[in-house]
Design a protein around this motif. Structure first.
Motif, PDB file in Angstrom:
ATOM      1  N   TYR A 249      -7.097  20.613   2.678  1.00  0.00           N
ATOM      2  CA  TYR A 249      -7.283  19.606   1.637  1.00  0.00           C
ATOM      3  C   TYR A 249      -8.765  19.291   1.539  1.00  0.00           C
ATOM      4  O   TYR A 249      -9.466  19.275   2.554  1.00  0.00           O
ATOM      5  CB  TYR A 249      -6.512  18.331   1.987  1.00  0.00           C
ATOM      6  CG  TYR A 249      -6.462  17.321   0.854  1.00  0.00           C
ATOM      7  CD1 TYR A 249      -5.450  17.365  -0.100  1.00  0.00           C
ATOM      8  CD2 TYR A 249      -7.434  16.324   0.745  1.00  0.00           C
ATOM      9  CE1 TYR A 249      -5.397  16.451  -1.139  1.00  0.00           C
ATOM     10  CE2 TYR A 249      -7.388  15.401  -0.290  1.00  0.00           C
ATOM     11  CZ  TYR A 249      -6.365  15.467  -1.230  1.00  0.00           C
ATOM     12  OH  TYR A 249      -6.324  14.561  -2.257  1.00  0.00           O
TER      13      TYR A 249
ATOM     14  N   HIS B 248      -6.393  17.349   6.255  1.00  0.00           N
ATOM     15  CA  HIS B 248      -5.300  18.230   6.674  1.00  0.00           C
ATOM     16  C   HIS B 248      -4.250  18.354   5.570  1.00  0.00           C
ATOM     17  O   HIS B 248      -3.894  17.377   4.933  1.00  0.00           O
ATOM     18  CB  HIS B 248      -4.647  17.631   7.926  1.00  0.00           C
ATOM     19  CG  HIS B 248      -3.521  18.453   8.452  1.00  0.00           C
ATOM     20  ND1 HIS B 248      -3.638  19.224   9.572  1.00  0.00           N
ATOM     21  CD2 HIS B 248      -2.258  18.635   7.988  1.00  0.00           C
ATOM     22  CE1 HIS B 248      -2.488  19.840   9.788  1.00  0.00           C
ATOM     23  NE2 HIS B 248      -1.631  19.494   8.842  1.00  0.00           N
TER      24      HIS B 248
ATOM     25  N   GLY C 122      -9.950  10.376  -1.412  1.00  0.00           N
ATOM     26  CA  GLY C 122      -9.888   9.801  -0.059  1.00  0.00           C
ATOM     27  C   GLY C 122      -9.069  10.670   0.872  1.00  0.00           C
ATOM     28  O   GLY C 122      -7.911  10.367   1.186  1.00  0.00           O
TER      29      GLY C 122
ATOM     30  N   HIS D 232      -0.940   6.950   6.696  1.00  0.00           N
ATOM     31  CA  HIS D 232      -2.143   6.620   5.920  1.00  0.00           C
ATOM     32  C   HIS D 232      -3.370   7.405   6.390  1.00  0.00           C
ATOM     33  O   HIS D 232      -4.458   7.200   5.871  1.00  0.00           O
ATOM     34  CB  HIS D 232      -2.431   5.125   5.988  1.00  0.00           C
ATOM     35  CG  HIS D 232      -1.593   4.293   5.056  1.00  0.00           C
ATOM     36  ND1 HIS D 232      -1.520   4.520   3.697  1.00  0.00           N
ATOM     37  CD2 HIS D 232      -0.791   3.224   5.289  1.00  0.00           C
ATOM     38  CE1 HIS D 232      -0.706   3.625   3.137  1.00  0.00           C
ATOM     39  NE2 HIS D 232      -0.248   2.834   4.087  1.00  0.00           N
TER      40      HIS D 232
ATOM     41  N   ARG E 221      -9.476   8.714   8.166  1.00  0.00           N
ATOM     42  CA  ARG E 221      -9.320   9.138   6.769  1.00  0.00           C
ATOM     43  C   ARG E 221     -10.465   8.549   5.961  1.00  0.00           C
ATOM     44  O   ARG E 221     -11.037   7.536   6.310  1.00  0.00           O
ATOM     45  CB  ARG E 221      -7.953   8.792   6.216  1.00  0.00           C
ATOM     46  CG  ARG E 221      -7.602   7.339   5.930  1.00  0.00           C
ATOM     47  CD  ARG E 221      -7.970   6.785   4.593  1.00  0.00           C
ATOM     48  NE  ARG E 221      -7.555   7.428   3.367  1.00  0.00           N
ATOM     49  CZ  ARG E 221      -6.420   7.203   2.741  1.00  0.00           C
ATOM     50  NH1 ARG E 221      -5.527   6.391   3.225  1.00  0.00           N
ATOM     51  NH2 ARG E 221      -6.183   7.775   1.590  1.00  0.00           N
TER      52      ARG E 221
ATOM     53  N   LYS F  99      -7.071  12.221   3.634  1.00  0.00           N
ATOM     54  CA  LYS F  99      -6.444  11.705   4.848  1.00  0.00           C
ATOM     55  C   LYS F  99      -6.535  12.766   5.936  1.00  0.00           C
ATOM     56  O   LYS F  99      -6.673  13.949   5.659  1.00  0.00           O
ATOM     57  CB  LYS F  99      -4.976  11.350   4.579  1.00  0.00           C
ATOM     58  CG  LYS F  99      -4.815  10.373   3.411  1.00  0.00           C
ATOM     59  CD  LYS F  99      -3.547   9.550   3.512  1.00  0.00           C
ATOM     60  CE  LYS F  99      -2.353  10.203   2.869  1.00  0.00           C
ATOM     61  NZ  LYS F  99      -1.245   9.215   2.663  1.00  0.00           N
TER      62      LYS F  99
ATOM     63  N   TRP G 286       0.846  -1.178   0.000  1.00  0.00           N
ATOM     64  CA  TRP G 286       0.000   0.000   0.000  1.00  0.00           C
ATOM     65  C   TRP G 286       0.895   1.246   0.000  1.00  0.00           C
ATOM     66  O   TRP G 286       1.470   1.587   1.036  1.00  0.00           O
ATOM     67  CB  TRP G 286      -0.908  -0.022   1.235  1.00  0.00           C
ATOM     68  CG  TRP G 286      -1.936   1.070   1.280  1.00  0.00           C
ATOM     69  CD1 TRP G 286      -2.229   1.985   0.325  1.00  0.00           C
ATOM     70  CD2 TRP G 286      -2.812   1.351   2.379  1.00  0.00           C
ATOM     71  NE1 TRP G 286      -3.232   2.816   0.735  1.00  0.00           N
ATOM     72  CE2 TRP G 286      -3.611   2.450   2.005  1.00  0.00           C
ATOM     73  CE3 TRP G 286      -2.992   0.779   3.645  1.00  0.00           C
ATOM     74  CZ2 TRP G 286      -4.568   2.996   2.858  1.00  0.00           C
ATOM     75  CZ3 TRP G 286      -3.946   1.325   4.483  1.00  0.00           C
ATOM     76  CH2 TRP G 286      -4.738   2.417   4.090  1.00  0.00           C
ATOM     77  N   PRO G 287       1.054   1.895  -1.154  1.00  0.00           N
ATOM     78  CA  PRO G 287       1.932   3.074  -1.221  1.00  0.00           C
ATOM     79  C   PRO G 287       1.408   4.222  -0.348  1.00  0.00           C
ATOM     80  O   PRO G 287       0.249   4.221   0.052  1.00  0.00           O
ATOM     81  CB  PRO G 287       1.889   3.463  -2.697  1.00  0.00           C
ATOM     82  CG  PRO G 287       1.429   2.244  -3.420  1.00  0.00           C
ATOM     83  CD  PRO G 287       0.496   1.559  -2.474  1.00  0.00           C
ATOM     84  N   ILE G 288       2.279   5.150  -0.065  1.00  0.00           N
ATOM     85  CA  ILE G 288       1.907   6.324   0.729  1.00  0.00           C
ATOM     86  C   ILE G 288       2.108   7.558  -0.142  1.00  0.00           C
ATOM     87  O   ILE G 288       3.208   7.788  -0.650  1.00  0.00           O
ATOM     88  CB  ILE G 288       2.788   6.415   1.990  1.00  0.00           C
ATOM     89  CG1 ILE G 288       2.448   5.254   2.935  1.00  0.00           C
ATOM     90  CG2 ILE G 288       2.606   7.755   2.698  1.00  0.00           C
ATOM     91  CD1 ILE G 288       3.503   4.949   3.950  1.00  0.00           C
ATOM     92  N   LEU G 289       1.056   8.299  -0.361  1.00  0.00           N
ATOM     93  CA  LEU G 289       1.128   9.479  -1.233  1.00  0.00           C
ATOM     94  C   LEU G 289       0.366  10.650  -0.630  1.00  0.00           C
ATOM     95  O   LEU G 289      -0.837  10.568  -0.403  1.00  0.00           O
ATOM     96  CB  LEU G 289       0.473   9.185  -2.591  1.00  0.00           C
ATOM     97  CG  LEU G 289       1.185   8.292  -3.602  1.00  0.00           C
ATOM     98  CD1 LEU G 289       0.352   8.229  -4.870  1.00  0.00           C
ATOM     99  CD2 LEU G 289       2.564   8.805  -3.922  1.00  0.00           C
ATOM    100  N   HIS G 290       1.073  11.715  -0.368  1.00  0.00           N
ATOM    101  CA  HIS G 290       0.405  12.950   0.054  1.00  0.00           C
ATOM    102  C   HIS G 290       1.384  14.105  -0.044  1.00  0.00           C
ATOM    103  O   HIS G 290       2.587  13.893  -0.168  1.00  0.00           O
ATOM    104  CB  HIS G 290      -0.131  12.846   1.483  1.00  0.00           C
ATOM    105  CG  HIS G 290       0.936  12.514   2.477  1.00  0.00           C
ATOM    106  ND1 HIS G 290       1.103  11.255   2.979  1.00  0.00           N
ATOM    107  CD2 HIS G 290       1.904  13.275   3.044  1.00  0.00           C
ATOM    108  CE1 HIS G 290       2.116  11.248   3.824  1.00  0.00           C
ATOM    109  NE2 HIS G 290       2.629  12.461   3.872  1.00  0.00           N
ATOM    110  N   GLU G 291       0.846  15.308   0.057  1.00  0.00           N
ATOM    111  CA  GLU G 291       1.683  16.495   0.088  1.00  0.00           C
ATOM    112  C   GLU G 291       1.796  16.988   1.520  1.00  0.00           C
ATOM    113  O   GLU G 291       0.857  16.872   2.301  1.00  0.00           O
ATOM    114  CB  GLU G 291       1.036  17.603  -0.749  1.00  0.00           C
ATOM    115  CG  GLU G 291       0.979  17.268  -2.221  1.00  0.00           C
ATOM    116  CD  GLU G 291       1.199  18.495  -3.080  1.00  0.00           C
ATOM    117  OE1 GLU G 291       0.529  19.514  -2.829  1.00  0.00           O
ATOM    118  OE2 GLU G 291       2.053  18.425  -3.989  1.00  0.00           O
TER     119      GLU G 291
END
Ligand code: MTE
Ligand code: MO
Length: 217
Positions: A109, A101, A160, A143, A148, A162, A14-19
């Motif tokens: 967001y 957030h 989705g 995550h 989330r 978070k 499960w990759p982790i992607l956010h800014e």
């Protein structure tokens, strides 16, 4: 319907992607979940109040716009529809912005979604999950802990949010964070609704490089 949407690649991890940085809500004493906008009675729920709501368990497929898909993650959470029951929406409510957030702002967001697509058990504010590689465990901070959103599989996973702290009910559709930055207003993976203009990748779009070499944490 094929299970894998067009031009997606399956991943077991499960990759982790956010800014931005992962927020730390400490002991959650000051954490609130707000439901506001086109409602008669806005509410602000504490973490304990959220956790006392009816719980839903769903096994879902996730599809990220950067081309990864992950099947069969089982989540436990609160269904969107069960949160909607806590307020009296105005009669013409049709859309929701689901906040999260980003960059120090709990409402920085957001993602827009049509209410009618969110009334099933696959639209969930989650805090716990399991899959082939994990027994039941709390969502990690990366995550989205403590809460989330996971959208139905008819939406790319950028919907989705978070670290979600609220829902705003709307009568008109409004773009969320990525939708205002060149991503598609709807975002259906089966129709490959990735970007607002099909041939234009929004600035900052990392594509597959963002996740293919990533170690899971
Ligand atoms: N608050 C917040 N939520 C967010 C994001 C973000 O940058 N900030 N990124 C979105 C995107 S683009 C994706 S693909 C998913 C990734 O979730 P994951 O890291 O748990 O896989 O979170 C979504 N939710
Ligand atoms: Mo994404």
């Amino acid at each position: 319907m094929l299970r894998l949407p067009p031009n997606q690649i399956l991943t077991k991890k499960w990759p982790i992607l956010h800014e931005g940085a992962v927020p730390d809500y400490g002991d959650l004493k000051d954490w609130r979940f707000r439901i506001f906008g086109e409602v008669e009675n806005e509410v602000a729920l504490t973490y304990e109040e959220i956790m006392q709501l009816p719980k839903t368990i769903s096994t879902v497929d996730m599809h990220c716009v950067t081309h990864w898909s992950k099947y069969d993650t089982t989540f436990e959470g609160i269904a969107f529809k069960d949160l909607l029951h806590l307020v009296k929406p105005h009669p013409h409510v049709k859309y929701a912005l689901i906040y999260g957030h980003i960059f120090g702002d709990d409402f920085g967001y957001s993602a827009n979604l049509p209410i009618e697509a969110l009334m099933g058990t696959d639209a969930l504010f989650v805090y716990r999950y399991k899959d082939d590689e994990h027994e039941w465990q709390d969502l990690t901070p990366k995550h989205g802990f403590p809460l989330r959103f996971i959208p139905p599989k008819e939406f790319y996973l950028w919907k989705g949010s978070k670290w979600s702290c609220g829902i705003q009910l709307l009568t008109e559709n409004e773009p969320g964070y990525w939708e205002a930055r060149g991503y598609h207003l709807d975002g259906n993976p089966w129709r490959e609704e990735r970007f607002a203009k099909n041939d234009e990748k929004p600035s900052g779009y990392g594509g597959e490089e963002e996740w293919t070499h990533q170690e899971e944490e």
